[in-house]
Design a protein around this motif. Structure first.
Motif, mmCIF file in Angstrom:
data_model
loop_
_atom_site.group_PDB
_atom_site.id
_atom_site.type_symbol
_atom_site.label_atom_id
_atom_site.label_comp_id
_atom_site.label_asym_id
_atom_site.label_seq_id
_atom_site.Cartn_x
_atom_site.Cartn_y
_atom_site.Cartn_z
ATOM 1 N N UNK A 297 0.831 -1.209 0.000
ATOM 2 C CA UNK A 297 0.000 0.000 0.000
ATOM 3 C C UNK A 297 0.863 1.256 0.000
ATOM 4 N N UNK A 298 2.021 1.190 0.686
ATOM 5 C CA UNK A 298 2.915 2.342 0.776
ATOM 6 C C UNK A 298 3.484 2.724 -0.587
ATOM 7 N N UNK A 299 3.462 1.792 -1.524
ATOM 8 C CA UNK A 299 3.988 2.069 -2.858
ATOM 9 C C UNK A 299 2.955 2.746 -3.762
ATOM 10 N N UNK A 300 1.776 2.974 -3.186
ATOM 11 C CA UNK A 300 0.693 3.723 -3.835
ATOM 12 C C UNK A 300 0.349 3.218 -5.252
ATOM 13 N N UNK A 301 0.041 1.939 -5.381
ATOM 14 C CA UNK A 301 -0.380 1.439 -6.699
ATOM 15 C C UNK A 301 -1.764 1.968 -7.059
ATOM 16 N N UNK A 302 -1.985 2.175 -8.329
ATOM 17 C CA UNK A 302 -3.305 2.615 -8.801
ATOM 18 C C UNK A 302 -4.217 1.423 -9.082
ATOM 19 N N UNK A 303 -3.574 0.277 -9.357
ATOM 20 C CA UNK A 303 -4.355 -0.906 -9.727
ATOM 21 C C UNK A 303 -3.743 -2.164 -9.115
ATOM 22 N N UNK A 304 -4.602 -3.135 -8.840
ATOM 23 C CA UNK A 304 -4.181 -4.455 -8.379
ATOM 24 C C UNK A 304 -4.660 -5.461 -9.419
ATOM 25 N N UNK B 208 -7.643 0.230 -7.533
ATOM 26 C CA UNK B 208 -8.727 -0.481 -8.209
ATOM 27 C C UNK B 208 -8.284 -1.907 -8.509
ATOM 28 N N UNK B 209 -9.071 -2.882 -8.115
ATOM 29 C CA UNK B 209 -8.700 -4.284 -8.297
ATOM 30 C C UNK B 209 -9.357 -4.859 -9.544
ATOM 31 N N UNK B 210 -8.531 -5.470 -10.388
ATOM 32 C CA UNK B 210 -9.013 -6.141 -11.597
ATOM 33 C C UNK B 210 -8.796 -7.636 -11.425
ATOM 34 N N UNK C 182 -6.458 -7.578 -21.612
ATOM 35 C CA UNK C 182 -6.163 -6.288 -22.239
ATOM 36 C C UNK C 182 -7.387 -5.380 -22.200
ATOM 37 N N UNK C 183 -8.550 -5.936 -22.486
ATOM 38 C CA UNK C 183 -9.782 -5.148 -22.479
ATOM 39 C C UNK C 183 -10.090 -4.636 -21.075
ATOM 40 N N UNK C 184 -9.872 -5.486 -20.048
ATOM 41 C CA UNK C 184 -10.118 -5.071 -18.668
ATOM 42 C C UNK C 184 -9.203 -3.901 -18.294
ATOM 43 N N UNK C 185 -7.930 -4.028 -18.626
ATOM 44 C CA UNK C 185 -6.970 -2.991 -18.261
ATOM 45 C C UNK C 185 -7.192 -1.712 -19.068
ATOM 46 N N UNK C 186 -7.532 -1.858 -20.334
ATOM 47 C CA UNK C 186 -7.789 -0.690 -21.175
ATOM 48 C C UNK C 186 -8.971 0.112 -20.631
ATOM 49 N N UNK C 187 -10.016 -0.579 -20.233
ATOM 50 C CA UNK C 187 -11.193 0.089 -19.669
ATOM 51 C C UNK C 187 -10.866 0.770 -18.347
ATOM 52 N N UNK C 188 -10.145 0.047 -17.483
ATOM 53 C CA UNK C 188 -9.813 0.601 -16.169
ATOM 54 C C UNK C 188 -8.862 1.789 -16.281
#
Length: 269
Positions: free
Chosen positions: A212-219, A237-239, A259-265
Protein backbone atom coordinates in the motif's frame (compact mmCIF):
# COMPACT_ATOMS: atom_id res chain seq x y z
CA UNK A 1 -8.32 -42.19 6.75
CA UNK A 2 -10.47 -45.31 7.02
CA UNK A 3 -13.16 -43.68 4.90
CA UNK A 4 -10.64 -43.17 2.12
CA UNK A 5 -9.72 -46.87 1.82
CA UNK A 6 -12.78 -47.95 -0.21
CA UNK A 7 -12.08 -45.13 -2.65
CA UNK A 8 -8.43 -46.16 -2.96
CA UNK A 9 -9.49 -49.77 -3.62
CA UNK A 10 -12.03 -48.66 -6.26
CA UNK A 11 -9.49 -46.46 -7.99
CA UNK A 12 -6.94 -49.29 -7.98
CA UNK A 13 -9.52 -51.60 -9.53
CA UNK A 14 -10.42 -48.98 -12.12
CA UNK A 15 -6.76 -48.45 -13.01
CA UNK A 16 -6.31 -52.22 -13.46
CA UNK A 17 -9.38 -52.37 -15.69
CA UNK A 18 -8.10 -49.53 -17.83
CA UNK A 19 -4.75 -51.27 -18.17
CA UNK A 20 -6.54 -54.36 -19.49
CA UNK A 21 -8.53 -52.25 -21.93
CA UNK A 22 -5.44 -50.53 -23.32
CA UNK A 23 -2.88 -53.34 -23.08
CA UNK A 24 -3.50 -54.54 -26.63
CA UNK A 25 -3.19 -51.05 -28.12
CA UNK A 26 0.61 -50.80 -28.12
CA UNK A 27 2.65 -47.90 -26.81
CA UNK A 28 1.92 -44.21 -27.30
CA UNK A 29 3.44 -42.56 -30.36
CA UNK A 30 5.61 -39.47 -30.13
CA UNK A 31 5.37 -38.80 -33.88
CA UNK A 32 1.74 -37.68 -33.64
CA UNK A 33 0.37 -40.59 -35.64
CA UNK A 34 -1.52 -42.10 -32.71
CA UNK A 35 -2.50 -45.75 -32.64
CA UNK A 36 -5.59 -47.50 -33.91
CA UNK A 37 -5.01 -51.14 -34.66
CA UNK A 38 -1.57 -50.32 -36.08
CA UNK A 39 -2.97 -47.57 -38.35
CA UNK A 40 -2.62 -43.80 -37.90
CA UNK A 41 -5.71 -42.08 -36.55
CA UNK A 42 -7.39 -40.11 -39.31
CA UNK A 43 -7.96 -37.11 -37.01
CA UNK A 44 -4.47 -37.16 -35.51
CA UNK A 45 -3.55 -38.22 -31.98
CA UNK A 46 -6.16 -38.31 -29.22
CA UNK A 47 -5.12 -35.84 -26.54
CA UNK A 48 -6.68 -35.81 -23.08
CA UNK A 49 -5.76 -32.94 -20.77
CA UNK A 50 -6.52 -32.49 -17.12
CA UNK A 51 -7.82 -28.92 -17.60
CA UNK A 52 -8.81 -26.43 -20.28
CA UNK A 53 -5.39 -24.77 -20.00
CA UNK A 54 -3.39 -27.83 -21.10
CA UNK A 55 -6.10 -28.56 -23.69
CA UNK A 56 -5.86 -25.02 -25.09
CA UNK A 57 -2.09 -25.37 -25.51
CA UNK A 58 -2.62 -28.67 -27.32
CA UNK A 59 -5.14 -27.03 -29.64
CA UNK A 60 -2.74 -24.16 -30.29
CA UNK A 61 -0.06 -26.71 -31.17
CA UNK A 62 -2.29 -28.18 -33.87
CA UNK A 63 -4.03 -31.11 -32.15
CA UNK A 64 -7.53 -31.72 -33.52
CA UNK A 65 -8.85 -34.38 -31.16
CA UNK A 66 -8.60 -32.75 -27.73
CA UNK A 67 -10.58 -33.47 -24.58
CA UNK A 68 -10.18 -32.26 -21.00
CA UNK A 69 -11.34 -33.55 -17.65
CA UNK A 70 -11.91 -30.61 -15.28
CA UNK A 71 -14.90 -28.55 -16.50
CA UNK A 72 -13.94 -25.10 -17.76
CA UNK A 73 -16.49 -23.61 -15.37
CA UNK A 74 -14.43 -24.68 -12.35
CA UNK A 75 -12.76 -21.58 -10.96
CA UNK A 76 -9.62 -23.30 -9.63
CA UNK A 77 -8.97 -26.55 -11.48
CA UNK A 78 -6.59 -28.10 -8.89
CA UNK A 79 -9.44 -28.03 -6.36
CA UNK A 80 -11.64 -30.21 -8.55
CA UNK A 81 -12.77 -33.45 -6.94
CA UNK A 82 -11.75 -36.01 -9.53
CA UNK A 83 -14.33 -38.78 -9.99
CA UNK A 84 -13.55 -42.36 -11.05
CA UNK A 85 -15.68 -41.81 -14.17
CA UNK A 86 -13.39 -38.94 -15.17
CA UNK A 87 -10.46 -41.32 -15.38
CA UNK A 88 -12.12 -43.38 -18.11
CA UNK A 89 -11.48 -40.49 -20.52
CA UNK A 90 -7.80 -41.37 -20.67
CA UNK A 91 -8.40 -45.00 -21.71
CA UNK A 92 -8.14 -44.27 -25.44
CA UNK A 93 -5.67 -41.39 -25.28
CA UNK A 94 -2.41 -41.23 -27.18
CA UNK A 95 -1.22 -38.33 -25.02
CA UNK A 96 -2.25 -37.32 -21.51
CA UNK A 97 -1.31 -33.77 -20.51
CA UNK A 98 -1.08 -32.69 -16.88
CA UNK A 99 0.61 -30.10 -14.65
CA UNK A 100 2.82 -31.13 -11.76
CA UNK A 101 1.00 -28.92 -9.22
CA UNK A 102 -2.33 -30.64 -9.84
CA UNK A 103 -2.95 -32.92 -6.82
CA UNK A 104 -4.67 -35.56 -8.94
CA UNK A 105 -1.75 -35.93 -11.39
CA UNK A 106 -0.72 -39.23 -9.82
CA UNK A 107 -4.16 -40.75 -10.30
CA UNK A 108 -4.19 -39.58 -13.92
CA UNK A 109 -0.86 -41.31 -14.50
CA UNK A 110 -2.14 -44.58 -13.03
CA UNK A 111 -5.31 -44.53 -15.12
CA UNK A 112 -3.37 -43.78 -18.32
CA UNK A 113 -1.70 -47.17 -18.11
CA UNK A 114 1.02 -48.17 -20.56
CA UNK A 115 -0.48 -46.94 -23.84
CA UNK A 116 -0.65 -43.17 -23.47
CA UNK A 117 2.38 -40.94 -23.44
CA UNK A 118 2.32 -38.80 -20.31
CA UNK A 119 3.37 -35.20 -20.91
CA UNK A 120 3.94 -32.68 -18.12
CA UNK A 121 2.99 -29.18 -19.24
CA UNK A 122 4.15 -25.93 -17.66
CA UNK A 123 1.13 -23.71 -17.08
CA UNK A 124 2.32 -20.12 -17.18
CA UNK A 125 0.89 -17.26 -19.23
CA UNK A 126 4.32 -15.72 -19.57
CA UNK A 127 4.63 -15.35 -23.38
CA UNK A 128 7.96 -17.18 -23.61
CA UNK A 129 6.63 -20.10 -21.55
CA UNK A 130 3.44 -20.26 -23.64
CA UNK A 131 5.33 -20.31 -26.94
CA UNK A 132 7.79 -22.90 -25.63
CA UNK A 133 4.91 -25.12 -24.50
CA UNK A 134 3.17 -24.90 -27.86
CA UNK A 135 6.44 -25.66 -29.68
CA UNK A 136 7.08 -28.68 -27.45
CA UNK A 137 3.61 -30.11 -28.05
CA UNK A 138 3.81 -29.45 -31.78
CA UNK A 139 6.95 -31.59 -31.98
CA UNK A 140 5.32 -34.38 -29.99
CA UNK A 141 2.15 -34.37 -32.12
CA UNK A 142 3.97 -33.99 -35.43
CA UNK A 143 2.24 -30.64 -36.01
CA UNK A 144 5.26 -28.34 -35.91
CA UNK A 145 4.02 -26.21 -38.80
CA UNK A 146 0.71 -25.48 -37.07
CA UNK A 147 2.49 -24.70 -33.80
CA UNK A 148 4.90 -22.29 -35.51
CA UNK A 149 2.02 -20.54 -37.26
CA UNK A 150 0.10 -20.18 -34.00
CA UNK A 151 3.13 -18.76 -32.19
CA UNK A 152 3.51 -16.12 -34.92
CA UNK A 153 -0.16 -15.18 -34.63
CA UNK A 154 0.14 -15.08 -30.86
CA UNK A 155 3.12 -12.70 -30.99
CA UNK A 156 1.35 -10.39 -33.45
CA UNK A 157 -1.85 -10.32 -31.41
CA UNK A 158 0.04 -9.70 -28.18
CA UNK A 159 1.85 -6.73 -29.75
CA UNK A 160 -1.44 -5.29 -30.96
CA UNK A 161 -3.09 -5.70 -27.56
CA UNK A 162 -0.13 -4.10 -25.80
CA UNK A 163 -0.42 -1.04 -28.04
CA UNK A 164 -4.15 -0.77 -27.30
CA UNK A 165 -3.58 -0.88 -23.55
CA UNK A 166 -0.72 1.61 -23.75
CA UNK A 167 -2.97 4.08 -25.55
CA UNK A 168 -5.24 4.06 -22.48
CA UNK A 169 -2.52 4.82 -19.92
CA UNK A 170 -3.85 7.44 -17.45
CA UNK A 171 -2.46 10.79 -18.57
CA UNK A 172 -0.16 8.96 -20.96
CA UNK A 173 1.95 7.71 -18.03
CA UNK A 174 2.75 4.11 -17.09
CA UNK A 175 0.26 2.96 -14.47
CA UNK A 176 1.65 1.67 -11.18
CA UNK A 177 0.29 -1.79 -10.40
CA UNK A 178 0.61 -4.61 -7.89
CA UNK A 179 0.11 -8.10 -9.31
CA UNK A 180 -0.56 -11.54 -7.96
CA UNK A 181 2.40 -13.86 -8.55
CA UNK A 182 0.69 -15.54 -11.51
CA UNK A 183 -0.66 -12.40 -13.21
CA UNK A 184 2.60 -10.55 -13.74
CA UNK A 185 2.22 -11.42 -17.43
CA UNK A 186 -0.76 -9.04 -17.54
CA UNK A 187 1.34 -6.23 -16.03
CA UNK A 188 3.96 -6.90 -18.70
CA UNK A 189 1.30 -6.84 -21.42
CA UNK A 190 0.15 -3.45 -20.15
CA UNK A 191 3.67 -2.08 -19.98
CA UNK A 192 2.84 -1.12 -16.40
CA UNK A 193 5.23 -0.27 -13.60
CA UNK A 194 5.18 -3.28 -11.28
CA UNK A 195 5.36 -1.97 -7.71
CA UNK A 196 5.30 -5.41 -6.15
CA UNK A 197 3.77 -8.88 -6.15
CA UNK A 198 1.91 -11.03 -3.64
CA UNK A 199 0.53 -14.52 -3.25
CA UNK A 200 -0.38 -17.14 -3.98
CA UNK A 201 -1.23 -17.06 -0.27
CA UNK A 202 -3.38 -14.33 1.25
CA UNK A 203 -1.66 -11.01 1.83
CA UNK A 204 -0.27 -10.63 5.36
CA UNK A 205 -0.62 -7.40 7.36
CA UNK A 206 3.08 -6.69 6.75
CA UNK A 207 2.68 -7.17 2.99
CA UNK A 208 -0.45 -5.03 3.00
CA UNK A 209 1.43 -2.17 4.62
CA UNK A 210 4.43 -2.52 2.33
CA UNK A 211 2.45 -2.76 -0.93
CA UNK A 212 0.00 0.00 0.00
CA UNK A 213 2.92 2.34 0.78
CA UNK A 214 3.99 2.07 -2.86
CA UNK A 215 0.69 3.72 -3.84
CA UNK A 216 -0.38 1.44 -6.70
CA UNK A 217 -3.30 2.62 -8.80
CA UNK A 218 -4.36 -0.91 -9.73
CA UNK A 219 -4.18 -4.45 -8.38
CA UNK A 220 -4.09 -7.30 -10.91
CA UNK A 221 -5.58 -10.17 -8.93
CA UNK A 222 -5.81 -13.79 -10.06
CA UNK A 223 -9.48 -14.66 -10.64
CA UNK A 224 -8.71 -18.37 -10.54
CA UNK A 225 -7.32 -18.26 -7.01
CA UNK A 226 -8.50 -14.98 -5.56
CA UNK A 227 -8.37 -14.37 -1.80
CA UNK A 228 -10.72 -11.40 -1.95
CA UNK A 229 -9.89 -7.71 -1.69
CA UNK A 230 -6.10 -7.52 -1.72
CA UNK A 231 -5.31 -3.96 -0.59
CA UNK A 232 -8.36 -2.72 1.31
CA UNK A 233 -8.24 0.98 2.11
CA UNK A 234 -5.45 1.70 -0.35
CA UNK A 235 -7.72 3.20 -3.01
CA UNK A 236 -6.27 0.86 -5.65
CA UNK A 237 -8.73 -0.48 -8.21
CA UNK A 238 -8.70 -4.28 -8.30
CA UNK A 239 -9.01 -6.14 -11.60
CA UNK A 240 -9.69 -9.88 -11.64
CA UNK A 241 -7.46 -11.38 -14.32
CA UNK A 242 -8.40 -14.84 -15.61
CA UNK A 243 -5.57 -17.29 -16.27
CA UNK A 244 -7.44 -20.36 -17.54
CA UNK A 245 -8.88 -20.47 -21.08
CA UNK A 246 -12.61 -21.08 -21.37
CA UNK A 247 -14.50 -23.85 -23.13
CA UNK A 248 -13.42 -22.37 -26.48
CA UNK A 249 -9.83 -23.41 -25.63
CA UNK A 250 -8.52 -20.09 -26.95
CA UNK A 251 -5.29 -19.01 -25.28
CA UNK A 252 -5.20 -15.68 -27.11
CA UNK A 253 -8.69 -14.88 -25.75
CA UNK A 254 -7.18 -14.91 -22.23
CA UNK A 255 -4.78 -12.12 -23.24
CA UNK A 256 -7.52 -10.26 -25.09
CA UNK A 257 -9.83 -10.26 -22.09
CA UNK A 258 -7.08 -9.04 -19.78
CA UNK A 259 -6.16 -6.29 -22.24
CA UNK A 260 -9.78 -5.15 -22.48
CA UNK A 261 -10.12 -5.07 -18.67
CA UNK A 262 -6.97 -2.99 -18.26
CA UNK A 263 -7.79 -0.69 -21.17
CA UNK A 264 -11.19 0.09 -19.67
CA UNK A 265 -9.81 0.60 -16.17
CA UNK A 266 -6.87 2.75 -17.26
CA UNK A 267 -9.03 4.86 -19.53
CA UNK A 268 -11.58 5.51 -16.81
CA UNK A 269 -9.13 6.52 -14.10
Amino acid sequence: MAAARPLVRSLTALSAALLLLTACGGSGHSDGSGDSGGKPRSGGPVVVATSSWEAALAKAAGAKNVQYIVPASIRHAPDYDLKPSDLTKVADADYVLYASFEPFAGRIKEAAGSKAKLVEVQLDNDPAATEAGVTKLGKLFGTEQAATKWNATFAAQRKKLAQQVKSAWPGGKRPVVVAQAFTTWAAELAGAQLAGTYGPDQVTPAQLSKLSARKPKFVLDNENMSTGTVLPGSGAQQLNIVNYPGADLDVIAVYRKAAEQMETAFGGS
